[in-house]
Design a protein around this motif. Structure first.
Motif, PDB file in Angstrom:
ATOM      1  N   LEU A   1      -3.044  24.649  -6.196  1.00 54.47           N
ATOM      2  CA  LEU A   1      -3.502  24.681  -4.807  1.00 54.47           C
ATOM      3  C   LEU A   1      -4.128  23.368  -4.354  1.00 54.47           C
ATOM      4  CD1 LEU A   1      -5.158  28.219  -4.429  1.00 54.47           C
ATOM      5  CD2 LEU A   1      -3.051  27.411  -3.365  1.00 54.47           C
ATOM      6  N   THR A   2      -4.791  22.680  -5.258  1.00 56.36           N
ATOM      7  CA  THR A   2      -5.607  21.519  -4.868  1.00 56.36           C
ATOM      8  C   THR A   2      -5.064  20.177  -5.342  1.00 56.36           C
ATOM      9  OG1 THR A   2      -6.995  21.773  -6.859  1.00 56.36           O
ATOM     10  CG2 THR A   2      -7.697  22.936  -4.869  1.00 56.36           C
ATOM     11  N   ALA A   3      -4.061  20.183  -6.211  1.00 57.48           N
ATOM     12  CA  ALA A   3      -3.631  18.938  -6.856  1.00 57.48           C
ATOM     13  C   ALA A   3      -3.175  17.871  -5.867  1.00 57.48           C
ATOM     14  CB  ALA A   3      -2.516  19.229  -7.857  1.00 57.48           C
ATOM     15  N   GLU A   4      -2.473  18.264  -4.810  1.00 60.81           N
ATOM     16  CA  GLU A   4      -1.944  17.243  -3.901  1.00 60.81           C
ATOM     17  C   GLU A   4      -3.060  16.475  -3.198  1.00 60.81           C
ATOM     18  OE1 GLU A   4       1.313  16.601  -0.295  1.00 60.81           O
ATOM     19  OE2 GLU A   4       1.144  18.549  -1.311  1.00 60.81           O
ATOM     20  N   ARG A   5      -4.026  17.189  -2.658  1.00 63.99           N
ATOM     21  CA  ARG A   5      -5.127  16.504  -1.960  1.00 63.99           C
ATOM     22  C   ARG A   5      -5.964  15.676  -2.937  1.00 63.99           C
ATOM     23  NH1 ARG A   5      -6.538  18.454   3.160  1.00 63.99           N
ATOM     24  NH2 ARG A   5      -8.764  18.129   2.809  1.00 63.99           N
ATOM     25  N   VAL A   6      -6.220  16.244  -4.115  1.00 56.74           N
ATOM     26  CA  VAL A   6      -7.056  15.551  -5.094  1.00 56.74           C
ATOM     27  C   VAL A   6      -6.324  14.317  -5.640  1.00 56.74           C
ATOM     28  CG1 VAL A   6      -8.163  15.727  -7.354  1.00 56.74           C
ATOM     29  CG2 VAL A   6      -8.360  17.604  -5.721  1.00 56.74           C
ATOM     30  N   ALA A   7      -5.031  14.446  -5.929  1.00 56.57           N
ATOM     31  CA  ALA A   7      -4.264  13.314  -6.450  1.00 56.57           C
ATOM     32  C   ALA A   7      -4.154  12.198  -5.414  1.00 56.57           C
ATOM     33  CB  ALA A   7      -2.883  13.772  -6.893  1.00 56.57           C
ATOM     34  N   ALA A   8      -4.039  12.560  -4.138  1.00 57.05           N
ATOM     35  CA  ALA A   8      -3.991  11.538  -3.082  1.00 57.05           C
ATOM     36  C   ALA A   8      -5.308  10.779  -3.026  1.00 57.05           C
ATOM     37  CB  ALA A   8      -3.693  12.194  -1.741  1.00 57.05           C
ATOM     38  N   HIS A   9      -6.407  11.520  -3.137  1.00 55.00           N
ATOM     39  CA  HIS A   9      -7.729  10.891  -3.164  1.00 55.00           C
ATOM     40  C   HIS A   9      -7.866   9.968  -4.375  1.00 55.00           C
ATOM     41  CE1 HIS A   9     -12.055  10.540  -3.898  1.00 55.00           C
ATOM     42  NE2 HIS A   9     -11.845  11.126  -5.069  1.00 55.00           N
ATOM     43  N   ALA A  10      -7.469  10.457  -5.558  1.00 58.24           N
ATOM     44  CA  ALA A  10      -7.600   9.659  -6.775  1.00 58.24           C
ATOM     45  C   ALA A  10      -6.661   8.463  -6.759  1.00 58.24           C
ATOM     46  CB  ALA A  10      -7.322  10.535  -7.994  1.00 58.24           C
ATOM     47  N   GLY A  11      -5.416   8.676  -6.306  1.00 59.51           N
ATOM     48  CA  GLY A  11      -4.427   7.607  -6.329  1.00 59.51           C
ATOM     49  C   GLY A  11      -4.784   6.436  -5.440  1.00 59.51           C
ATOM     50  N   ALA A  12      -5.587   6.678  -4.407  1.00 61.73           N
ATOM     51  CA  ALA A  12      -5.951   5.602  -3.478  1.00 61.73           C
ATOM     52  C   ALA A  12      -6.807   4.531  -4.128  1.00 61.73           C
ATOM     53  CB  ALA A  12      -6.674   6.200  -2.272  1.00 61.73           C
ATOM     54  N   SER A  13      -7.453   4.847  -5.263  1.00 63.18           N
ATOM     55  CA  SER A  13      -8.342   3.871  -5.902  1.00 63.18           C
ATOM     56  C   SER A  13      -7.774   3.322  -7.210  1.00 63.18           C
ATOM     57  CB  SER A  13      -9.707   4.517  -6.169  1.00 63.18           C
ATOM     58  OG  SER A  13      -9.582   5.594  -7.089  1.00 63.18           O
ATOM     59  N   VAL A  14      -6.505   3.600  -7.498  1.00 70.08           N
ATOM     60  CA  VAL A  14      -5.891   3.149  -8.755  1.00 70.08           C
ATOM     61  C   VAL A  14      -5.340   1.734  -8.591  1.00 70.08           C
ATOM     62  CG1 VAL A  14      -4.003   3.573 -10.373  1.00 70.08           C
ATOM     63  CG2 VAL A  14      -5.325   5.499  -9.476  1.00 70.08           C
ATOM     64  N   SER A  15      -5.668   0.870  -9.537  1.00 65.17           N
ATOM     65  CA  SER A  15      -5.127  -0.492  -9.516  1.00 65.17           C
ATOM     66  C   SER A  15      -3.737  -0.507 -10.136  1.00 65.17           C
ATOM     67  CB  SER A  15      -6.039  -1.434 -10.300  1.00 65.17           C
ATOM     68  OG  SER A  15      -5.998  -1.124 -11.691  1.00 65.17           O
ATOM     69  N   SER A  16      -2.972  -1.550  -9.862  1.00 66.28           N
ATOM     70  CA  SER A  16      -1.616  -1.653 -10.420  1.00 66.28           C
ATOM     71  C   SER A  16      -1.654  -1.750 -11.936  1.00 66.28           C
ATOM     72  CB  SER A  16      -0.890  -2.862  -9.830  1.00 66.28           C
ATOM     73  OG  SER A  16      -1.619  -4.055 -10.086  1.00 66.28           O
ATOM     74  N   GLN A  17      -2.694  -2.413 -12.471  1.00 70.73           N
ATOM     75  CA  GLN A  17      -2.814  -2.523 -13.927  1.00 70.73           C
ATOM     76  C   GLN A  17      -3.055  -1.156 -14.563  1.00 70.73           C
ATOM     77  OE1 GLN A  17      -4.509  -4.365 -11.739  1.00 70.73           O
ATOM     78  NE2 GLN A  17      -3.759  -6.462 -12.065  1.00 70.73           N
ATOM     79  N   GLU A  18      -3.879  -0.335 -13.920  1.00 68.40           N
ATOM     80  CA  GLU A  18      -4.158   1.009 -14.443  1.00 68.40           C
ATOM     81  C   GLU A  18      -2.896   1.870 -14.393  1.00 68.40           C
ATOM     82  OE1 GLU A  18      -8.850   1.742 -13.349  1.00 68.40           O
ATOM     83  OE2 GLU A  18      -7.367   1.802 -11.722  1.00 68.40           O
ATOM     84  N   ALA A  19      -2.143   1.750 -13.305  1.00 68.18           N
ATOM     85  CA  ALA A  19      -0.893   2.520 -13.190  1.00 68.18           C
ATOM     86  C   ALA A  19       0.116   2.068 -14.244  1.00 68.18           C
ATOM     87  CB  ALA A  19      -0.310   2.362 -11.789  1.00 68.18           C
ATOM     88  N   GLU A  20       0.152   0.782 -14.528  1.00 66.59           N
ATOM     89  CA  GLU A  20       1.062   0.263 -15.560  1.00 66.59           C
ATOM     90  C   GLU A  20       0.689   0.803 -16.933  1.00 66.59           C
ATOM     91  OE1 GLU A  20       0.790  -3.917 -15.148  1.00 66.59           O
ATOM     92  OE2 GLU A  20       2.045  -4.013 -13.327  1.00 66.59           O
TER      93      GLU A  20
END
Length: 491
Positions: free
Chosen positions: A346-365
């Motif tokens: 129920l909540t993953a989409e909103r929470v992931a959007a919030h979390a993903g906004a602060s992720v750096s490219s190095q962290e995603a790599e």
């Protein structure tokens, strides 16, 4: 294998809800202990403990040879529930308010959409009593209306997660009659939209959820309470996870977690498990708990244990699949797993959007490299969805929300403790989930946080559907649904 802690807390909450909702009004007498035992489906010892907690919190007066009497519909400031009163910190209140928006918003909306037919009787009755000319009662009923739709999800974990934020029992400032009339108009518009099968207007939803903001904005003018009871009004943000962890069955939790580590190949036949001292430190349990957990594994023939020789693994996953685990013995864990997957989906989409906004490219790599490595390792491929969930959780910027998601992430691992749910090979269904995880990370690397969130949410919704189907095939679902009656939360 029902845990006493789970039972008396559940009895406590059921009785407290009746008192707070007016089903057991001030001045009324509770039924005798025998009748309460039958009503709550539990033992006299559990009922006695629950009544003692209600007395400590100021709800009841207990006199020898008399039935307990309700003396208040609110916890007493002098009781166990209200401790360490302090002025609310504005950062803490903002943390809780933002968590409420990300967590409660989709849960509330889903509860609304589940209502049909006679389900609407209670919310319509509450709505009919909301008089804009009586501000205190108006906002109290508004809070009760919101709680109904949260409870309509029939998920005890979700209800407790929302309650742990502490907005329950706090109403907005009175405001003007015109403001309350507008608020009531928005609720009526919401009801009309949902009943007609239409999506509610965003403006209407935002206006209704402004109640949280109004509560938060008065934090600088009035006292908020920091509570340590199972019925918090405003808890420490960092303590939300602790509130949710209280009812975990400790020794069977340890047992299933060890079983899961064996199932995914972390421990092979002949390997030694950690010592009791190490298990106690890692899981934060007593020696009695670790001994019970190991004894359960011994009874199943999974391990052997002897003084000065340690705890040795005897089975691999193939052997574990032949172990007879009764549905009743793991029902509480399966229900917690399913409840966690429900809240997550129920909540993953909103929470992931919030979390993903602060992720750096190095962290995603780094995340991408970790998932690709796990994809190629025997057994470790099963950890990919948990790795993604842990990453999202680590990047949540609000303490209360992160604390709740840490619980969901831990509960997510329950699945690997049920051998028949574990597959050592990458089957087509697993492969599809792993590809979705890899796709989500690739989207995150491109900088599209909203599409990353949508793709990640699809992963957990798909997992939830698969787990429900498998649990039904294995005979675990019926036992799990008997752990508590979800309809009783709202019906």
């Amino acid at each position: 294998m029902k845990n006493d802690i789970i039972q008396y807390e559940r009895a406590y909450r059921q009785l407290k809800n009746k008192i707070e909702s007016g089903i057991l009004p001030v001045g009324s007498k509770l039924p005798g202990r025998g009748a309460l035992c039958r009503e709550l489906g539990t033992s006299e010892r559990t009922v006695r403990h629950a009544l003692e907690l209600l007395e400590q919190d100021g709800f009841l007066e207990i006199t020898p040879r008399k039935r307990p009497a309700v003396i208040s519909s609110f916890p007493s400031p002098a009781g166990r529930a209200l401790q360490n009163m302090r002025k609310a910190d504005s950062a803490l209140v903002n943390d809780l308010m933002q968590t409420a928006d990300l967590l409660c918003y989709p849960v509330y909306l889903h509860g609304l959409q589940l209502c049909e037919g006679t389900d609407w009787r209670t919310p319509e009755m509450i709505l009919s009593k909301m008089d804009p000319n009586r501000p205190e009662e108006f906002w109290r009923l508004s809070s009760r209306l919101g709680r109904f739709f949260i409870a309509r999800n029939e998920n005890e974990l979700t209800l407790r997660a929302v309650d742990s934020l502490g907005f329950r029992g706090k109403e907005p400032p009175a405001g003007t009659p015109e403001e309350r009339v507008r608020y009531l108009t928005h609720i009526k518009a919401l009801f009309r939209a949902v009943k007609s099968g239409n999506a509610p207007e965003q403006e209407v939803l935002d206006a209704i959820f402004s109640q949280y903001r109004m509560i938060a904005e008065q934090a600088g003018e009035c006292q908020f309470h920091q509570l340590r009871s199972p019925c918090p009004m405003l808890a420490e943000a960092g303590g939300a996870g602790q509130q949710l962890s209280l009812t975990q069955e400790r020794y069977s939790t340890v047992c299933l977690d060890l079983l899961g580590l064996i199932a995914i190949g972390r421990y092979q036949p002949g390997d030694r498990l950690p010592t009791h001292a190490q298990l106690q430190e890692y899981y934060g349990v007593s020696r009695d708990t670790s001994v019970k957990a190991v004894r359960m594994l011994q009874d199943w023939g999974v391990v052997t244990a002897a003084p000065r020789r340690g705890i040795s693994v005897m089975m691999d996953l193939a052997g574990l699949k032949s172990v007879h685990i009764t549905p009743e013995s793991i029902a509480c864990h399966v229900r917690r797993y399913l409840d966690s997957l429900d809240l997550l989906s129920l909540t993953a989409e909103r929470v992931a959007a919030h979390a993903g906004a602060s992720v750096s490219s190095q962290e995603a790599e780094r995340l991408q490299a970790s998932i690709l490595r796990q994809r190629e390792q025997a057994c470790e491929h099963q950890l990919i969805p948990r790795t993604l969930l842990d990453f999202i959780t680590e990047h949540i910027r609000y303490d209360a929300l992160r604390s709740i998601y840490e619980i969901l992430a831990r509960n997510f691992s329950i699945g690997r403790g049920i051998p028949k749910l574990v597959s050592p090979d990458i089957n087509p269904q697993n492969s599809e989930i792993y590809q979705q995880c890899i796709k989500a990370v690739s989207i995150l690397l491109s900088g599209n946080a909203s599409m990353f969130a949508k793709t990640a949410a699809e992963v957990y919704d798909q997992i939830r559907s698969l787990v429900i189907t498998e649990c039904e095939k294995l005979g675990y679902l019926d036992a799990a649904m008997q752990v508590y009656d979800g309809r009783a939360l709202w019906h």
